[in-house]
Design an enzyme around this catalytic site. Structure first.
Site, mmCIF file in Angstrom:
data_model
loop_
_atom_site.group_PDB
_atom_site.id
_atom_site.type_symbol
_atom_site.label_atom_id
_atom_site.label_comp_id
_atom_site.label_asym_id
_atom_site.label_seq_id
_atom_site.Cartn_x
_atom_site.Cartn_y
_atom_site.Cartn_z
ATOM 1 N N LYS A 1 -11.377 -21.336 9.980
ATOM 2 C CA LYS A 1 -12.267 -20.315 10.542
ATOM 3 C C LYS A 1 -12.221 -19.051 9.690
ATOM 4 O O LYS A 1 -13.232 -18.398 9.462
ATOM 5 C CB LYS A 1 -11.760 -20.023 11.965
ATOM 6 C CG LYS A 1 -12.628 -19.156 12.778
ATOM 7 C CD LYS A 1 -12.000 -18.972 14.156
ATOM 8 C CE LYS A 1 -10.609 -18.421 14.036
ATOM 9 N NZ LYS A 1 -10.018 -17.816 15.187
ATOM 10 N N LYS B 19 -9.316 -25.135 2.006
ATOM 11 C CA LYS B 19 -8.954 -25.737 3.295
ATOM 12 C C LYS B 19 -9.940 -25.285 4.376
ATOM 13 O O LYS B 19 -10.318 -24.110 4.416
ATOM 14 C CB LYS B 19 -7.528 -25.273 3.649
ATOM 15 C CG LYS B 19 -7.084 -25.668 5.031
ATOM 16 C CD LYS B 19 -5.698 -25.105 5.355
ATOM 17 C CE LYS B 19 -5.349 -25.394 6.779
ATOM 18 N NZ LYS B 19 -5.229 -24.332 7.704
ATOM 19 N N LYS C 105 0.856 -1.199 0.000
ATOM 20 C CA LYS C 105 0.000 0.000 0.000
ATOM 21 C C LYS C 105 0.886 1.242 0.000
ATOM 22 O O LYS C 105 2.053 1.169 0.402
ATOM 23 C CB LYS C 105 -0.896 0.005 1.249
ATOM 24 C CG LYS C 105 -1.779 -1.216 1.338
ATOM 25 C CD LYS C 105 -2.569 -1.238 2.629
ATOM 26 C CE LYS C 105 -3.272 -2.564 2.822
ATOM 27 N NZ LYS C 105 -3.492 -2.875 4.231
#
Ligand code: TRP
Length: 361
Positions: free
Chosen positions: A221, A218, A137
């Site tokens: 979470k 995969k 960035k």
């Protein structure tokens, strides 16, 4: 099973030396099937089949590095403790505790910070990944969003391990570098002051399957594609139903019933393999080739998983509704762990020159 990063100095080189197995579980979410197959089940099995000393703990001070929601840290600590116990972790056999109940750990971490080169931490994968993202960035500093907790994460982990002179540390591949850093830090301290710390080795099990999630990536979470092990918190629906619904959401191709299907291209089959016997696997393979309908394959998967999980579910639900019992178990573990940690911290403090000036009375 592979032993990573062994050197001549490693305690684990001497196969007859007693082993001390230690591993941490970070409470920042609710356990899913990938955690069960990849960490919980193999760790509990390995302990059952050995006489080695074992320390398993909830690394809640690590959880707060990334998770800033107090309710999630708290609830996840409870759910993870209940999960491991429900799945067969014997707290009499394994010293099972919460990191934050051992105040000697953060104290040792500070001492170790002073034997840890900053440059070593600059090379940590997780830190470097954060910096690399920032460098892409134009409007932010290289260290944007990096806390000292993230930067020093491996030092706290070294304290977890060196506190108990662990010899073997079962971890995922992504954690190997942290174990190497713990060795490095221990080496600096041992050389500078006194040979107090055992150099640990990472243990990585290559045979453990990595589960695919609902969307084909995969199971993780962070991808929001998991199958919950015992269900999400405060369920409106029973945890068994939650698991069944998640399994029904597994993405498949649009092949029709009776069309032969390729088992090796299916996450349903892949997850099934992690739960079934070789005979059952062969049988489902044949059914795929004969054109089983996706709905029936999902049902076979649900039934297979549920056969294994449902005996644990009752115990899980009992523990979740009896937090006092969970707390008592964790306090018993903390008391056992502190018998070691108090002595070890005292030795470390003396080694660096921090001790009473004189005996009073
Ligand atoms: N960092 C580990 C993970 O995220 C958890 C952990 C904390 C740990 N302290 C540890 C693992 C000490 C092994 C030893 O998986």
């Amino acid at each position: 099973m592979t032993l990573e990063s062994t050197t001549a100095e490693s305690a684990s080189d001497n196969t007859s030396a007693p082993k001390l197995i230690l591993t941490g579980i970070t409470p920042s979410g609710i356990p899913h099937l990938g955690n069960y197959v990849g960490a919980i089940r193999p760790a509990i099995e390995a302990i059952k089949n050995s006489n080695d000393d074992a320390f398993f703990f909830l690394s809640d001070y690590h959880a707060i590095v990334k998770c800033h929601d107090p309710a999630i840290v708290h609830e996840s600590t409870k759910a993870i403790a209940a999960t491991w116990l429900a799945c067969g972790l014997d707290p009499e056999r394994v010293t099972f505790y919460r990191q934050s109940d051992i105040p000697e750990i953060p104290e040792l971490a500070w001492i170790l910070n002073c034997s840890c080169a900053k440059g070593l931490m600059n090379r940590a994968h997780a830190y470097k990944a954060a910096v690399d993202l920032n460098l892409e960035k134009t409007d932010v500093d290289a260290d944007h969003g990096v806390s000292m907790g993230l930067f020093g994460y491996p030092v706290l982990m070294a304290a977890d391990i060196l506190m108990f002179n662990a010899t073997h540390v079962p971890v995922g591949r992504d954690q190997i570098q942290h174990i190497e850093m713990a060795r490095d830090i221990a080496g600096t301290f041992n050389h500078r002051y006194k040979a107090l710390f055992t150099l640990p080795s990472a243990v990585v099990d290559d045979d453990i399957p990595l589960l695919t999630g609902l969307d084909g990536r995969k199971m993780s979470k962070s991808y929001n594609n998991t199958i919950p092990l015992f269900g999400e918190l405060n369920p409106q629906v029973s945890s068994e139903k939650q698991m069944q619904k998640a399994i029904m959401r597994i993405v498949t191709n649009s092949q029709l019933p009776d069309e032969p299907k390729n088992p090796d291209d299916s996450s349903i089959f892949e997850i099934y393999r992690a739960f079934a016997t070789p005979d059952e696997i062969r049988d489902l393979r044949a059914q795929f080739e004969a054109g089983i309908a996706w709905g029936d394959a999902k049902e076979a998967l649900f039934n297979k998983i549920n056969d294994e999980i449902s005996p644990y579910r009752e115990r899980y639900e009992y523990l979740m509704s009896h937090p006092k019992e969970l707390e008592e178990i964790l306090q018993m573990g903390a008391a056992k762990a502190r018998r070691h940690s108090k002595k070890q911290l005292d030795k470390a403090r003396r080694a660096i020159g921090i001790k009473p000036l004189a005996k009073l009375k």
